[in-house]
Motif scaffolding. Structure first.
Motif, PDB file in Angstrom:
ATOM      1  N   TYR A 135      37.898  42.893  34.548  1.00 55.17           N
ATOM      2  CA  TYR A 135      36.868  42.199  33.795  1.00 55.17           C
ATOM      3  C   TYR A 135      36.127  43.204  32.913  1.00 55.17           C
ATOM      4  CZ  TYR A 135      37.452  38.324  37.095  1.00 55.17           C
ATOM      5  OH  TYR A 135      37.964  37.282  37.862  1.00 55.17           O
ATOM      6  N   GLY A 181      27.545  38.507  31.167  1.00 63.69           N
ATOM      7  CA  GLY A 181      28.373  38.322  32.338  1.00 63.69           C
ATOM      8  C   GLY A 181      29.765  38.885  32.116  1.00 63.69           C
ATOM      9  N   PHE A 191      36.943  37.858  31.899  1.00 62.01           N
ATOM     10  CA  PHE A 191      38.263  38.127  32.476  1.00 62.01           C
ATOM     11  C   PHE A 191      39.196  38.716  31.431  1.00 62.01           C
ATOM     12  CE2 PHE A 191      41.757  37.480  35.297  1.00 62.01           C
ATOM     13  CZ  PHE A 191      42.806  36.916  34.586  1.00 62.01           C
ATOM     14  N   GLN A 251      45.028  39.685  35.098  1.00 63.89           N
ATOM     15  CA  GLN A 251      45.247  39.849  36.531  1.00 63.89           C
ATOM     16  C   GLN A 251      46.683  40.307  36.771  1.00 63.89           C
ATOM     17  OE1 GLN A 251      45.965  36.497  39.546  1.00 63.89           O
ATOM     18  NE2 GLN A 251      43.818  37.020  39.958  1.00 63.89           N
ATOM     19  N   ASP A 285      42.270  33.690  45.385  1.00 67.34           N
ATOM     20  CA  ASP A 285      41.526  34.277  44.294  1.00 67.34           C
ATOM     21  C   ASP A 285      40.051  33.973  44.377  1.00 67.34           C
ATOM     22  OD1 ASP A 285      44.376  33.566  42.437  1.00 67.34           O
ATOM     23  OD2 ASP A 285      43.612  35.581  42.789  1.00 67.34           O
ATOM     24  N   GLY A 305      34.920  46.461  42.522  1.00 67.97           N
ATOM     25  CA  GLY A 305      34.601  47.876  42.564  1.00 67.97           C
ATOM     26  C   GLY A 305      33.313  48.155  41.810  1.00 67.97           C
ATOM     27  N   PRO A 306      32.887  49.415  41.799  1.00 68.51           N
ATOM     28  CA  PRO A 306      31.609  49.771  41.165  1.00 68.51           C
ATOM     29  C   PRO A 306      31.674  49.803  39.648  1.00 68.51           C
ATOM     30  CG  PRO A 306      32.652  51.711  42.056  1.00 68.51           C
ATOM     31  CD  PRO A 306      33.489  50.552  42.502  1.00 68.51           C
ATOM     32  N   PHE A 315      30.272  30.199  42.951  1.00 68.45           N
ATOM     33  CA  PHE A 315      29.857  31.463  43.556  1.00 68.45           C
ATOM     34  C   PHE A 315      28.532  31.936  42.963  1.00 68.45           C
ATOM     35  CE2 PHE A 315      34.068  32.292  45.279  1.00 68.45           C
ATOM     36  CZ  PHE A 315      34.867  31.569  44.428  1.00 68.45           C
ATOM     37  N   TYR A 373      27.085  35.842  42.600  1.00 64.56           N
ATOM     38  CA  TYR A 373      27.271  37.269  42.787  1.00 64.56           C
ATOM     39  C   TYR A 373      25.958  37.972  42.448  1.00 64.56           C
ATOM     40  CZ  TYR A 373      32.374  37.152  43.189  1.00 64.56           C
ATOM     41  OH  TYR A 373      33.663  36.942  43.621  1.00 64.56           O
ATOM     42  N   GLY A 379      28.525  47.652  41.144  1.00 62.93           N
ATOM     43  CA  GLY A 379      29.391  46.529  40.788  1.00 62.93           C
ATOM     44  C   GLY A 379      28.841  45.236  41.355  1.00 62.93           C
ATOM     45  N   LEU A 380      29.668  44.209  41.338  1.00 67.28           N
ATOM     46  CA  LEU A 380      29.254  42.891  41.807  1.00 67.28           C
ATOM     47  C   LEU A 380      29.530  42.726  43.295  1.00 67.28           C
ATOM     48  CD1 LEU A 380      30.737  40.678  38.956  1.00 67.28           C
ATOM     49  CD2 LEU A 380      28.398  41.466  39.195  1.00 67.28           C
ATOM     50  N   LYS A 424      29.156  31.393  48.469  1.00 69.92           N
ATOM     51  CA  LYS A 424      30.086  30.537  47.744  1.00 69.92           C
ATOM     52  C   LYS A 424      30.119  29.149  48.368  1.00 69.92           C
ATOM     53  CE  LYS A 424      34.303  31.539  50.379  1.00 69.92           C
ATOM     54  NZ  LYS A 424      35.701  32.054  50.302  1.00 69.92           N
ATOM     55  N   PHE A 449      24.492  36.499  39.143  1.00 69.27           N
ATOM     56  CA  PHE A 449      25.483  35.806  38.315  1.00 69.27           C
ATOM     57  C   PHE A 449      26.038  34.599  39.052  1.00 69.27           C
ATOM     58  CE2 PHE A 449      26.002  38.779  34.856  1.00 69.27           C
ATOM     59  CZ  PHE A 449      25.648  40.001  35.399  1.00 69.27           C
ATOM     60  N   ILE A 486      35.562  29.360  39.819  1.00 67.63           N
ATOM     61  CA  ILE A 486      37.004  29.555  39.706  1.00 67.63           C
ATOM     62  C   ILE A 486      37.647  28.201  39.987  1.00 67.63           C
ATOM     63  CG2 ILE A 486      37.424  30.227  42.113  1.00 67.63           C
ATOM     64  CD1 ILE A 486      39.347  32.373  40.984  1.00 67.63           C
ATOM     65  N   ASN A 513      43.043  31.677  38.531  1.00 70.57           N
ATOM     66  CA  ASN A 513      43.040  33.079  38.919  1.00 70.57           C
ATOM     67  C   ASN A 513      41.954  33.885  38.252  1.00 70.57           C
ATOM     68  OD1 ASN A 513      43.999  33.163  36.345  1.00 70.57           O
ATOM     69  ND2 ASN A 513      45.856  34.300  36.791  1.00 70.57           N
ATOM     70  N   LYS A 514      41.049  33.232  37.543  1.00 73.54           N
ATOM     71  CA  LYS A 514      40.007  34.016  36.915  1.00 73.54           C
ATOM     72  C   LYS A 514      38.644  33.417  37.227  1.00 73.54           C
ATOM     73  CE  LYS A 514      39.425  31.667  32.488  1.00 73.54           C
ATOM     74  NZ  LYS A 514      39.258  31.868  31.038  1.00 73.54           N
ATOM     75  N   LEU A 515      37.696  34.312  37.435  1.00 71.33           N
ATOM     76  CA  LEU A 515      36.308  33.902  37.588  1.00 71.33           C
ATOM     77  C   LEU A 515      35.687  33.753  36.207  1.00 71.33           C
ATOM     78  CD1 LEU A 515      35.346  36.302  40.493  1.00 71.33           C
ATOM     79  CD2 LEU A 515      35.062  33.826  40.569  1.00 71.33           C
ATOM     80  N   PHE A 548      32.038  33.546  34.503  1.00 74.83           N
ATOM     81  CA  PHE A 548      30.672  33.898  34.866  1.00 74.83           C
ATOM     82  C   PHE A 548      29.660  33.353  33.872  1.00 74.83           C
ATOM     83  CE2 PHE A 548      31.065  37.016  38.275  1.00 74.83           C
ATOM     84  CZ  PHE A 548      32.389  37.410  38.194  1.00 74.83           C
ATOM     85  N   GLY A 549      28.458  33.103  34.372  1.00 75.72           N
ATOM     86  CA  GLY A 549      27.324  32.895  33.502  1.00 75.72           C
ATOM     87  C   GLY A 549      26.818  34.222  32.977  1.00 75.72           C
ATOM     88  N   GLY A 550      25.783  34.171  32.157  1.00 73.32           N
ATOM     89  CA  GLY A 550      25.284  35.372  31.509  1.00 73.32           C
ATOM     90  C   GLY A 550      24.423  36.265  32.380  1.00 73.32           C
TER      91      GLY A 550
END
Lengths: 113, 112
Positions: free
Chosen positions: A35, A42, A45, A48, A99, A105-106, B34, B36, B43-44, B49, B89, B93, B98-100, B102-104
């Motif tokens: 991402y 936000g 994507f 993957q 999924d 990760g960070p 979700f 986050y 990171g997130l 959820k 956030f 999904i 396979n993808k999240l 997200f909002g802003g």
């Protein structure tokens, strides 16, 4: 249990250069998602990888490419860097079709000058 | 396409105040939803959820209920702490996706 790790933490590149970012997935995970998170926004994507094959791609140009290795670690490559590529790049790992449980990760903070 | 809209921040609160962050979504089918959280420089982290209508996700005092009739997933906490200061956030999904998405993000600042 080892979490998701990314390297490097930060890097600075100039416009037109190429960059490779790396991600090690969480132990037991075989799926890696990337991402891009621009400042104040936000995450978006990018793509993957599942079992070393690309498994879906977002609205990013072909100069964004990736790899996944047999140990399920992954690389994100960006060619011909542009100023707008400056962002936090996040890697997330998950297992198979679960999924909905992506572990992040960070991140790697990329600055393009 | 799919989208998530959440209230803009920053939201500034005093410790022990009640927190609500609104989130609405647009998606076909029955997505999983979700929240986050992103602490400074990190990171997130998945906060909670919900995978189907009327489900309530909860964790660390935070709650959110999947409301399909209003396509919403508002985050609430009854008594915030300084340590809750972060960016939150909302994301979805799609089933078999396979993808999240997200909002802003909403920045929350809790003052002592």
């Amino acid at each position: 249990e080892t979490g998701v790790t990314q390297s490097p933490t930060h890097l600075i590149k100039t416009r037109g250069q190429q960059v490779t970012l790396r991600c090690s997935s969480q132990s037991g995970h075989n799926t890696v998602s990337w991402y891009q998170q621009a400042l104040g926004q936000g995450p978006q994507f990018i793509f993957q990888y599942y079992r070393e094959e690309e498994n879906g791609r977002g609205n990013f140009p072909p100069r964004f490419s990736g790899l996944q290795f047999p140990n399920y670690s992954s690389e994100l490559n960006v060619n011909a860097l542009e100023l707008d590529d400056s962002a936090l790049y996040l890697c997330a790992s998950s297992f198979g079709d679960r999924d909905d449980e992506q572990f992040f990760g960070p991140g790697t903070r990329l600055t393009v000058l | 396409g799919d989208s998530v809209t959440q209230m803009e921040g920053p939201v500034t609160l005093s410790e022990e105040a009640f927190l609500t962050i609104n989130c609405t979504y647009t998606a076909t089918g029955y997505p999983s939803l979700f929240w986050y959280v992103q602490y400074p420089g990190e990171g997130l982290q998945l906060l909670l959820k919900a995978t189907k209508a009327d489900d309530k996700g909860s964790n660390k005092g935070f709650e959110a209920t999947y409301r399909k009739e209003t396509t919403s997933f508002h985050l609430e906490k009854g008594s915030v702490q300084v340590s809750d200061s972060a960016v939150y956030f909302c994301a979805l999904i799609k089933a078999a996706g396979n993808k999240l998405t997200f909002g802003g993000g909403t920045r929350v600042l809790v003052k002592p």
